[in-house]
Design an enzyme around this catalytic site. Structure first.
Site, PDB file in Angstrom:
ATOM      1  N   ARG A 127      -5.754   4.014  -8.044  1.00  0.00           N
ATOM      2  CA  ARG A 127      -7.211   4.029  -7.932  1.00  0.00           C
ATOM      3  C   ARG A 127      -7.794   2.623  -7.802  1.00  0.00           C
ATOM      4  O   ARG A 127      -8.814   2.296  -8.407  1.00  0.00           O
ATOM      5  CB  ARG A 127      -7.836   4.716  -9.152  1.00  0.00           C
ATOM      6  CG  ARG A 127      -7.445   6.165  -9.350  1.00  0.00           C
ATOM      7  CD  ARG A 127      -8.072   7.061  -8.317  1.00  0.00           C
ATOM      8  NE  ARG A 127      -8.095   8.454  -8.728  1.00  0.00           N
ATOM      9  CZ  ARG A 127      -8.481   9.448  -7.948  1.00  0.00           C
ATOM     10  NH1 ARG A 127      -8.860   9.184  -6.715  1.00  0.00           N
ATOM     11  NH2 ARG A 127      -8.476  10.690  -8.376  1.00  0.00           N
ATOM     12  N   ASN A 153      -8.449  -1.294   4.567  1.00  0.00           N
ATOM     13  CA  ASN A 153      -8.582  -1.590   3.137  1.00  0.00           C
ATOM     14  C   ASN A 153      -7.463  -2.484   2.621  1.00  0.00           C
ATOM     15  O   ASN A 153      -7.502  -2.920   1.472  1.00  0.00           O
ATOM     16  CB  ASN A 153      -8.611  -0.289   2.337  1.00  0.00           C
ATOM     17  CG  ASN A 153      -7.372   0.553   2.559  1.00  0.00           C
ATOM     18  OD1 ASN A 153      -6.885   0.667   3.670  1.00  0.00           O
ATOM     19  ND2 ASN A 153      -6.853   1.136   1.515  1.00  0.00           N
ATOM     20  N   ASP A 182      -4.725   6.251  -4.619  1.00  0.00           N
ATOM     21  CA  ASP A 182      -4.418   7.615  -5.036  1.00  0.00           C
ATOM     22  C   ASP A 182      -4.548   7.780  -6.538  1.00  0.00           C
ATOM     23  O   ASP A 182      -4.477   6.822  -7.311  1.00  0.00           O
ATOM     24  CB  ASP A 182      -3.004   7.991  -4.611  1.00  0.00           C
ATOM     25  CG  ASP A 182      -2.986   8.608  -3.225  1.00  0.00           C
ATOM     26  OD1 ASP A 182      -4.073   8.827  -2.670  1.00  0.00           O
ATOM     27  OD2 ASP A 182      -1.888   8.867  -2.704  1.00  0.00           O
ATOM     28  N   LYS A 197     -16.829  19.649  -1.392  1.00  0.00           N
ATOM     29  CA  LYS A 197     -15.400  19.410  -1.608  1.00  0.00           C
ATOM     30  C   LYS A 197     -15.211  17.950  -1.982  1.00  0.00           C
ATOM     31  O   LYS A 197     -15.960  17.067  -1.538  1.00  0.00           O
ATOM     32  CB  LYS A 197     -14.573  19.757  -0.360  1.00  0.00           C
ATOM     33  CG  LYS A 197     -14.724  18.780   0.784  1.00  0.00           C
ATOM     34  CD  LYS A 197     -13.759  19.102   1.908  1.00  0.00           C
ATOM     35  CE  LYS A 197     -13.904  18.089   3.042  1.00  0.00           C
ATOM     36  NZ  LYS A 197     -13.033  18.373   4.186  1.00  0.00           N
ATOM     37  N   THR A 226      -0.354   4.897   1.033  1.00  0.00           N
ATOM     38  CA  THR A 226      -0.687   5.812   2.116  1.00  0.00           C
ATOM     39  C   THR A 226      -0.580   5.102   3.459  1.00  0.00           C
ATOM     40  O   THR A 226      -1.258   4.112   3.712  1.00  0.00           O
ATOM     41  CB  THR A 226      -2.105   6.366   1.921  1.00  0.00           C
ATOM     42  OG1 THR A 226      -2.179   6.989   0.639  1.00  0.00           O
ATOM     43  CG2 THR A 226      -2.422   7.393   2.994  1.00  0.00           C
ATOM     44  N   ASP A 256       0.864  -1.176   0.000  1.00  0.00           N
ATOM     45  CA  ASP A 256       0.000   0.000   0.000  1.00  0.00           C
ATOM     46  C   ASP A 256       0.906   1.233   0.000  1.00  0.00           C
ATOM     47  O   ASP A 256       2.100   1.140   0.315  1.00  0.00           O
ATOM     48  CB  ASP A 256      -0.891  -0.027   1.242  1.00  0.00           C
ATOM     49  CG  ASP A 256      -1.761   1.206   1.355  1.00  0.00           C
ATOM     50  OD1 ASP A 256      -2.267   1.665   0.324  1.00  0.00           O
ATOM     51  OD2 ASP A 256      -1.913   1.714   2.475  1.00  0.00           O
TER      52      ASP A 256
END
Length: 1147
Positions: free
Chosen positions: A859, A888, A758, A641, A469, A467
């Site tokens: 993504r 996740n 991301d 946002k 992040t 991963d």
């Protein structure tokens, strides 16, 4: 904290405000990990797990959950809970009580169940069969008690360990079950043990208390029915989450009135992120969702009290249904060892067959001599008369010989092998856990070995799936840039002047300031101070108001050492939200208070209250969130946002085209340096438009069927024609040492795949900064929106990769070299993977991926991560490792051969699901093939337990090839593990051949020397015992790399212990071979045979080892010599040339 004087809102909009705070909470189908580009949302689709196979290629979770929500709960699939009436609730079907049991055994079931589990190892069944055979009088080679003792010891040790672990679980269960909670009994709350709580009872939870079971909220101390809970004990996340009680039940007081409420909900399942049901209140049916239920193990925070009704208790709670540990995994070594044990078993059968055939031939040739034979006798003359004696006929004797040979040759598969392996792994885990270089001071966490049976696989990893992040980066967000009205407030000149600013407000003599300081742009700070009357000032006002209001942040007041100073700690589910809220506070927009109905902000010293008229939380389909605020001047504004991919298409292109173009340019600039971006938009709502939205939202939020889809549709209908306010950029910094680690992994021949949610630009930028991507790489980028386009791009990429591999002068790099060689990097997005995974395109994707040194997937959804790992595992025998830090990443971690969890900012779910949170055989005797043994039965038993076990364990734990410094300096040395240099089938059979020679040398040398003498079988048996033990330990000593006093004590101590044991056994008169060692040990021939047989046995191995290491040294051996004597090439500036790392076999 008491707010200052609020501004009065319009009565027109007061009448339109929600009557039920819970309605707003049901907008989100899934809880967000992040509002930025990292689309790493929690999955909700693993309720009723196993009902159908997971489809990795689809987004799955959404579609599955939506389809479920669109169906009304059928009576046969529903649970009826009569509130405050547990007798009626449990009348037809007695639901589970709240007592939990995590222990595996009871006093009655421990022995049979533990034995059943232990005998899952086939080798144990083999040893049991041997022991049973030895109990038969015709086959009793060893004493009956002695033969059963080794297996009994192994079973006993394992049973004691299992019993101790289970006792600790039972002790923990007892503490948990005997905790007290407040339960409504006869119109008053009384203390009741948790284990006695029943479904249907009303429970009162006070601040900072743990929830005893899964409860649907009825009311809270907050007038709007909101409650804040911490799910640390459930999923490891410390951020607060909001839960709501229905407004219709909020006003009810169960102590004073009879509750006539009926809850109809789904049956118990493992989905901790979803809940479906409805509640009947005074004849009105209201929908219930995941925001209305609080699960067992959560803690009530920032709320004085909450009332709820128990709907799931004990083993039916979602926490207990999800309490299974990491999946059981077997190491590659153990798998190979099992196959080789099967081969040894066939060899054993062949050996026993040869022995029985030889016995049959001998019996035929000496059939007339059997009356006087020392091993086969038809007649017994010991009592002066003839009697039948120990002979059962030619046929039965052959069968008995075969079975007895199985017993005698059992040492070929020593039972101590499994115990030795387990102890070695425990010792290795001890050193890994205690390694100070793997201790993280920031989280105060050490390396964890959660799966002790796969330690050795860490040295054979070929693919690492990571991963981004929180794994490669810190997941500690820092506000860096802002684009407002097309102006970039992050230029190089301005950034040099950036400094941390501490904004504070004062109320009643107490100073309140944010807990975290943020670096601000001085120009933007001055503009925010200059007033909001101008058009530019209004835009800046709305921009920072959006940052402070468009979130689910809860402000908490924290005490400091100074009683006059308080800190405001912004708690939220997303680090991105926290960073933006702290940034707004630094520029003078400080969030002071949040309820479900309003927020209070301190804006440059002026306290203002805004009514929260609506809130659409973030979900992974929309990739944005929105809030509707009511102002004091009767106006209503929508703030939105979200990710730029979802926001830019909602912007009204007819407004401020230049600003939009400038903002898009800034977004590309921010992404190119690895920043996470968000776009901010605004729209004024007319009264009629707001009323229309409010009506639609009320209908959608109370719908019993298709509620989630309807709520999403309502949100999409209002989030359009936006005016762009600007954009933000947040930095997620790389963790310390990440670039160096990735470079070392690639140099070691390990292929690194990064799987992230991301956006592509951000992921590529992080790839360069982490040295995952380099300038000499050829990037293959695949972004497709349909299957046919994806197929064409894959085929074109495959053609190009093949051409690249055959270009003269260009060498395809599998990761082993670090020069200027061009390599391939594959970059692919999640949309393309939707069409690749679970389809015929998988094979093309795999063939392309294995030609690339780096694969970067952007993504991607959690199930897609697991699908990619599964794709590689299905098509190659190479070892895979997955590493992540969030919920996740769990599916990916559990799918890989080795899963590594990181204690990060995203909780400890990944850690809880992870694996790490970072022989020889001897002699055939000359006894007419009768299997009469020369070695004492006690020595046979002690051979695998005392004589040879400890040295193997000690060397396995303490010995190492090279130092940390050498291994880190030359990562290519890891390739030895990938090439299986230390253990492979070729070495196995060479060792078997060497062992055969050693058996011949040790057996025949003493036999020939004592041939024709009067030495008895016990004396020569002692000689063989000592020779074998010395040989085995010297054999091991030849392979020891690093000696220390423990290794010396283990190896030489075992030899000394063997001498002592042999002398003690021979000193006991009741044992056979009494005083044998003392008689034969007094002769020079004994010692000559002992030394000579050992030297003869080891000589071939010593010669081969010398030739191999001197003329054909491996990388490990060269580096070892360099460590010991220094590298003579250092002065010449040359480096040691390492062997290339070859790819593993592809299935």
């Amino acid at each position: 904290m008491e707010p200052g004087t609020p501004l009065e809102s319009s009565s027109n909009f007061d009448s339109l405000m929600f009557n039920s705070s819970s309605h707003r909470s049901t907008v989100s189908i899934r809880e967000s990990r992040s509002f930025g580009v990292n689309n790493s949302t929690r999955e909700v689709s693993f309720g009723h797990s196993g009902s159908k196979p997971a489809r990795y290629g689809s987004t799955g979770a959404d579609s599955e959950f939506l389809s479920m929500s669109q169906k009304e709960i059928r009576d046969e699939d529903a649970r009826l809970v009569y509130v405050d009436d547990p007798e009626k609730t449990n009348e037809k079907l007695e639901f589970a009580g709240n007592s939990i049991l995590t222990g595996k055994y009871s006093i009655l079931t421990f022995l049979p169940r533990n034995l059943f589990e232990q005998f899952h190892r086939v080798a144990y069944i083999y040893f049991l069969a041997i022991a049973i055979l030895n109990q038969l009088p015709q086959l009793a080679v060893f004493g009956r008690g002695v033969s059963i003792m080794p297996l009994a010891i192994v079973l006993l040790v394992t049973a004691v360990k299992d019993a101790f672990e289970d006792w600790r679980r039972h002790k923990s269960d007892k503490i948990e079950n005997n905790r007290f909670g407040l339960v409504l009994v006869n119109d008053q709350f009384v203390e009741k043990k948790w284990k006695h709580i029943r479904v249907g009872e009303v429970i009162k939870i006070r601040a900072n208390e743990t929830i005893p079971c899964d409860v649907v909220l009825l009311s809270t101390s907050d007038p709007t029915g909101v409650a804040y809970v911490q799910t640390l004990n459930l999923d490891g996340e410390s951020n607060l989450k909001t839960r709501y009680a229905k407004q219709e039940t909020q006003s009810k007081v169960p102590e004073k009135e009879k509750l006539n409420l009926l809850i109809k909900c789904e049956k118990p399942n493992r989905n901790i992120y979803g809940f479906q049901g409805n509640i009947e209140v005074d004849g009105k049916r209201l929908s219930l969702g995941s925001s209305n239920i609080v699960l067992r193990g959560c803690e009530l925070k920032n709320t004085n009290w909450a009332l709820g009704v128990a709907v799931y208790c004990g083993p039916e709670t979602k926490a207990m249904l999800n309490s299974s540990g990491a999946p059981s995994k077997r190491s590659l070594l153990e798998t190979r060892m099992n196959s080789e044990i099967i081969m040894l078993s066939f060899f054993l059968i062949a050996l026993c067959t040869v022995t029985s055939v030889c016995a049959a031939v001998w019996l035929k040739r000496h059939k007339d001599e059997l009356n006087l034979s020392p091993y086969y006798r038809k007649l017994d003359f010991s009592k002066g008369e003839e009697d039948n004696y120990k002979y059962y006929g030619w046929g039965p004797e052959i069968v008995f010989t075969f079975l007895m040979s199985v017993i005698v040759y059992q040492v070929m598969i020593p039972i101590s092998l499994y115990i030795s392996m387990e102890l070695v792994r425990v010792g290795q885990a001890y050193f890994m856990i205690g390694d100070s270089r793997m201790y993280d001071k920031a989280t105060e966490s050490r390396f964890q070995c959660r799966a002790l049976n796969i330690n050795e696989d860490l040295g054979q990893i070929k693919y690492v799936f990571s991963d981004k992040t929180g794994t490669l980066t810190e997941n500690k967000m820092e506000f860096k840039c802002a684009s407002i009205l097309g102006f970039d407030y992050s230029s190089t000149a301005a950034s040099l002047e950036n400094e941390q600013v501490e904004y504070s407000v004062q109320a009643d003599g107490t100073v309140f300031k944010p807990k975290m300081m943020v670096k601000v742009n001085q120009e933007l700070l001055q503009l925010s101070k200059s007033g909001f009357t101008s058009e530019e000032g209004k835009q800046i006002y709305d921009f920072f108001l959006a940052l402070a209001a468009c979130n689910t942040i809860v402000p908490l007041v924290v005490d400091t050492s100074d009683p006059m100073v308080k800190l405001i700690d912004y708690q939220g589910e997303s680090p991105d939200e926290q960073a933006l809220t702290y940034a707004a506070a630094a520029y003078g927009f400080m969030l002071i208070e949040r309820t479900s109905g309003h927020i209070v902000l301190d804006i440059r010293g002026e306290r203002k209250k805004f009514n929260v008229l609506g809130l659409h939380e973030f979900d992974s389909d929309r990739k944005r969130m929105s809030v509707i605020l009511g102002y004091s001047d009767n106006c209503v504004k929508l703030f939105v946002k979200g990710a730029d991919t979802s926001m830019l298409r909602l912007i009204d292109k007819s407004l401020n085209t230049d600003i939009l173009q400038a903002t898009e340019t800034h977004l590309r600039s921010y992404s190119s340096v690895g920043l996470r971006t968000l776009v901010i938009g605004i729209r004024d709502l007319e009264v009629s438009e707001f009323e229309q939205w409010h009506t639609a939202f009320e209908v959608a939020s109370t719908a019993l069927m298709g509620r989630a889809a309807l709520l999403r549709k309502v949100a999409i209908n209002i989030e359009k024609n936006l005016c762009i306010l600007g954009a933000t950029a947040i930095e997620d910094k790389l963790q310390q040492g990440v670039p160096e680690s990735i470079e070392s992994l690639r140099t070691a021949g390990i292929k690194v795949w990064v799987l992230t949610g991301d956006k592509q630009e951000t992921a590529i930028s992080i790839g360069y900064s982490s040295k995952l991507l380099t300038n000499n790489m050829i990037q293959i980028i695949i972004n497709s929106n349909n299957r046919e386009s994806c197929r064409r791009r894959l085929q074109d990429a495959l053609v190009m990769s093949r051409q690249h591999m055959t270009v003269p002068g260009v060498t395809h790099n599998s990761g082993g070299s670090s020069g200027s060689v061009l390599t391939l990097a594959l970059i692919i997005d999640g949309t393309s993977l939707v069409y690749i995974l679970d389809s015929e395109l998988e094979e093309d994707f795999f063939q392309l991926a294995i030609r690339c040194s780096v694969v970067l997937c952007c993504r991607v959804a959690p199930l897609q991560k697991a699908g990619i790992v599964a794709l590689v595992k299905k098509r190659t025998d190479d070892m895979t490792l997955a590493i992540g830090d969030g919920a996740n990443d769990v599916s990916m971690i559990q799918m890989a051969d080795i899963g590594v969890g990181i204690s990060g900012q995203e909780g400890r779910q990944a850690v809880m699901a992870s694996d790490f949170a970072m022989g020889q055989f001897r002699y055939v005797l000359f006894t007419a093939f009768t299997l009469t043994t020369a070695i004492n039965e006690w020595s046979s038993m002690l051979y695998s337990i005392i004589y040879t076990a400890l040295p193997t364990i000690v060397v396995g734990i303490l010995d190492k090839d090279l130092s940390k410094r050498t291994l880190l300096k030359n990562p290519q040395l890891y390739g030895a593990g990938l090439r299986n240099e230390a253990y492979n089938k070729k070495l196995f059979w060479l060792t078997m051949a060497d062992t055969l020679w050693q058996s011949i040398a040790v057996f025949f040398a003493p036999l020939i020397a004592y041939w024709g003498t009067t030495v008895d079988v016990a004396s020569i048996g002692d000689l063989w015992t000592l020779a074998v033990v010395i040989l085995v330990n010297l054999h091991l000593a030849m392979d020891v790399i690093r000696w220390n006093w423990i290794t010396h004590a283990a190896i030489w101590g075992s030899i000394v212990a063997t001498f002592i044991c042999v002398m003690v056994i021979d000193a006991i008169p009741s044992f056979p071979g009494y005083w044998a060692i003392f008689d034969v040990g007094g002769t020079a021939l004994f010692w000559l045979c002992l030394v000579g047989s050992v030297i003869a046995a080891l000589l071939p191995r010593l010669v081969v080892k010398y030739i191999y290491q001197y003329y054909f040294p491996s990388d490990i051996q060269i580096s070892r010599e360099t460590e010991k004597f220094g590298n003579p090439r250092d002065n010449g500036g040359r480096q040691i040339e390492m062997l290339p790392v070859s790819d593993g076999p592809v299935r």
